[in-house]
Scaffold this motif. Structure first.
Motif, short mmCIF file in Angstrom:
data_model
loop_
_atom_site.label_atom_id
_atom_site.label_comp_id
_atom_site.label_asym_id
_atom_site.label_seq_id
_atom_site.Cartn_x
_atom_site.Cartn_y
_atom_site.Cartn_z
N GLY A 40 0.82 -1.20 0.00
CA GLY A 40 0.00 0.00 0.00
C GLY A 40 0.85 1.25 0.00
N SER A 41 0.21 2.37 -0.25
CA SER A 41 0.96 3.65 -0.24
C SER A 41 0.96 4.25 1.16
CB SER A 41 0.37 4.61 -1.26
OG SER A 41 -1.04 4.70 -1.11
N GLY A 42 -0.20 4.52 1.71
CA GLY A 42 -0.30 5.01 3.10
C GLY A 42 0.67 6.13 3.41
N ASN A 43 1.29 6.05 4.59
CA ASN A 43 2.27 7.07 4.97
C ASN A 43 3.69 6.68 4.58
OD1 ASN A 43 2.95 5.10 6.83
ND2 ASN A 43 2.12 6.17 8.61
N GLY A 44 3.84 5.52 3.95
CA GLY A 44 5.15 5.11 3.45
C GLY A 44 6.05 4.42 4.45
N THR A 45 5.60 4.25 5.69
CA THR A 45 6.46 3.65 6.72
C THR A 45 6.81 2.20 6.39
OG1 THR A 45 5.51 5.07 8.43
CG2 THR A 45 6.69 3.09 9.17
N LEU A 46 5.79 1.40 6.07
CA LEU A 46 6.04 -0.01 5.76
C LEU A 46 6.89 -0.13 4.50
CD1 LEU A 46 5.57 -3.01 6.28
CD2 LEU A 46 3.41 -2.84 5.02
N ARG A 47 6.58 0.66 3.48
CA ARG A 47 7.34 0.63 2.23
C ARG A 47 8.82 0.93 2.48
NH1 ARG A 47 8.91 4.34 -1.79
NH2 ARG A 47 8.77 3.53 -3.93
N ASP A 48 9.09 1.94 3.27
CA ASP A 48 10.48 2.31 3.55
C ASP A 48 11.21 1.22 4.32
OD1 ASP A 48 10.00 4.70 2.29
OD2 ASP A 48 9.73 5.86 4.13
N LYS A 49 10.51 0.59 5.26
CA LYS A 49 11.13 -0.45 6.09
C LYS A 49 11.53 -1.65 5.24
CE LYS A 49 10.80 1.05 10.45
NZ LYS A 49 11.94 1.13 11.39
N ILE A 50 10.61 -2.12 4.36
CA ILE A 50 10.93 -3.31 3.58
C ILE A 50 11.95 -2.99 2.49
CG2 ILE A 50 8.69 -4.33 4.11
CD1 ILE A 50 7.85 -3.85 1.23
N HIS A 51 11.93 -1.77 1.95
CA HIS A 51 12.95 -1.39 0.97
C HIS A 51 14.33 -1.41 1.61
CE1 HIS A 51 10.38 0.73 -2.36
NE2 HIS A 51 9.98 -0.50 -2.08
N LYS A 52 14.43 -0.99 2.85
CA LYS A 52 15.71 -1.00 3.55
C LYS A 52 16.20 -2.43 3.75
CE LYS A 52 17.99 0.97 7.62
NZ LYS A 52 17.80 1.80 8.84
#
Length: 316
Positions: free
Chosen positions: A275-287
């Protein structure tokens, strides 16, 4: 005149009755009428209704009652706190302490809210019996105090005395996320929480053996799906009762498990829908992806379908 939660009361200046479902302050109570509306009412404008319960000695400190409980074969010996719905007074719940042990339980209950303490209950509970120790409104769960139990187990038998128990309990919404169950020895439904549960003992021999297992005794890793949806509502039915950090950790654990499975089963690629949301999950998994030596590259997956809400991982 003072009242407790669950008391049935009548308004002095108008023809209206209801149950006390909230203690707003020392002079004001919330009373829920027959239409289900909770009305703030000054204490002086209320009177108790004969035949619908007794008046408590103090506000927020229920009068202890003794309940004879028959043998509860399906529950282990222990000390339980049963949180039972009031059958008539809406959101009111009553805390009954069950002594499911062969000892007499000597107990005090104090509450703490914002570093202010209050004594709520003291007394003795005989073996295989229970007593009401507290009442509260479930609607006010966010401002419930922390419970501090101090207990002594007394027995006349020739046994070594057990050490005192000091237990703290701060209730959260997730404590009430499970289905209501019929409480032992009653027809009421509620939640049963064990207070004296001990950590399991570690078997030293089994622990030692676990360090020397043969390499062929590896745990089987299941193959994940090609697309992994990390939205919390897809992972947990009780997500409404979880804190934000708890939800994030569950999503990351699911991500890590899927990544490990994809690598073990030699996937060419896998898609994570975050999902897009606030980007927290996206940033964590990208790291995490960027640090994985088995990853060749990663990119936004199928923008026409997911927009920026999914990541495709390509393995070496």
């Amino acid at each position: 005149m003072k009242f407790k939660l669950g008391d049935f009361v009548r308004f002095v200046d108008e023809k209206r009755e209801g149950y006390v479902t909230k203690i707003i302050d020392s002079q004001t109570l919330g009373v829920t009428d027959e239409d289900g509306f909770e009305i703030p009412v000054v204490v002086s404008n209320l009177t108790s209704v004969h035949g619908h319960g007794t008046v408590a000695a103090e506000i927020d400190v229920p009068k202890p009652i003794h309940v004879n409980i028959p043998s509860i074969a399906k529950y282990e010996n222990g000390i339980y706190l049963a949180v039972a719905n009031d059958n008539k007074a809406g959101n009111v719940v009553h805390f009954n302490l069950y002594n499911q042990t062969p000892n007499t339980l000597l107990i005090t209950l104090n509450t703490e809210r914002k570093e202010k303490f209050a004594g709520s209950f003291h007394g003795a509970i005989e073996p295989n019996s229970a007593k009401l120790v507290y009442s509260a409104s479930l609607a006010d769960l966010d401002i419930w105090p922390e419970f501090l139990f101090q207990m002594l187990l007394f027995s006349t038998a020739d046994v070594k005395p057990l050490p005192p128990l000091v237990l703290r309990k701060k209730f959260r919404a997730k404590d009430f996320s499970t289905d209501l169950k019929e409480l032992p020895g009653t027809t009421q439904k509620g939640w049963l929480i064990r207070l004296d549960e001990q950590l399991p003992l570690i078997d030293a021999q089994k622990l030692k053996e676990s360090f020397f297992k043969a390499t062929d005794q590896k745990k089987t890793v299941p193959a994940p799906a090609k697309e992994i949806d990390l939205h919390i509502e897809k992972l947990r039915d009780d997500h409404h009762f979880l804190e934000a950090d708890e939800m994030l950790q569950i999503q990351l654990n699911h991500f890590n498990t899927a990544m490990d499975g994809a690598i073990v089963h030699h996937f060419d690629k896998i898609i994570f829908i975050h999902g897009s949301g606030n980007g927290t999950l996206r940033d964590k998994i990208h790291k995490l992806i960027s640090k994985n030596p088995q990853v060749k590259t990663y990119m936004d997956a199928r923008k026409e379908k997911f927009g920026y809400g999914a990541t495709e991982v390509v393995f070496k």
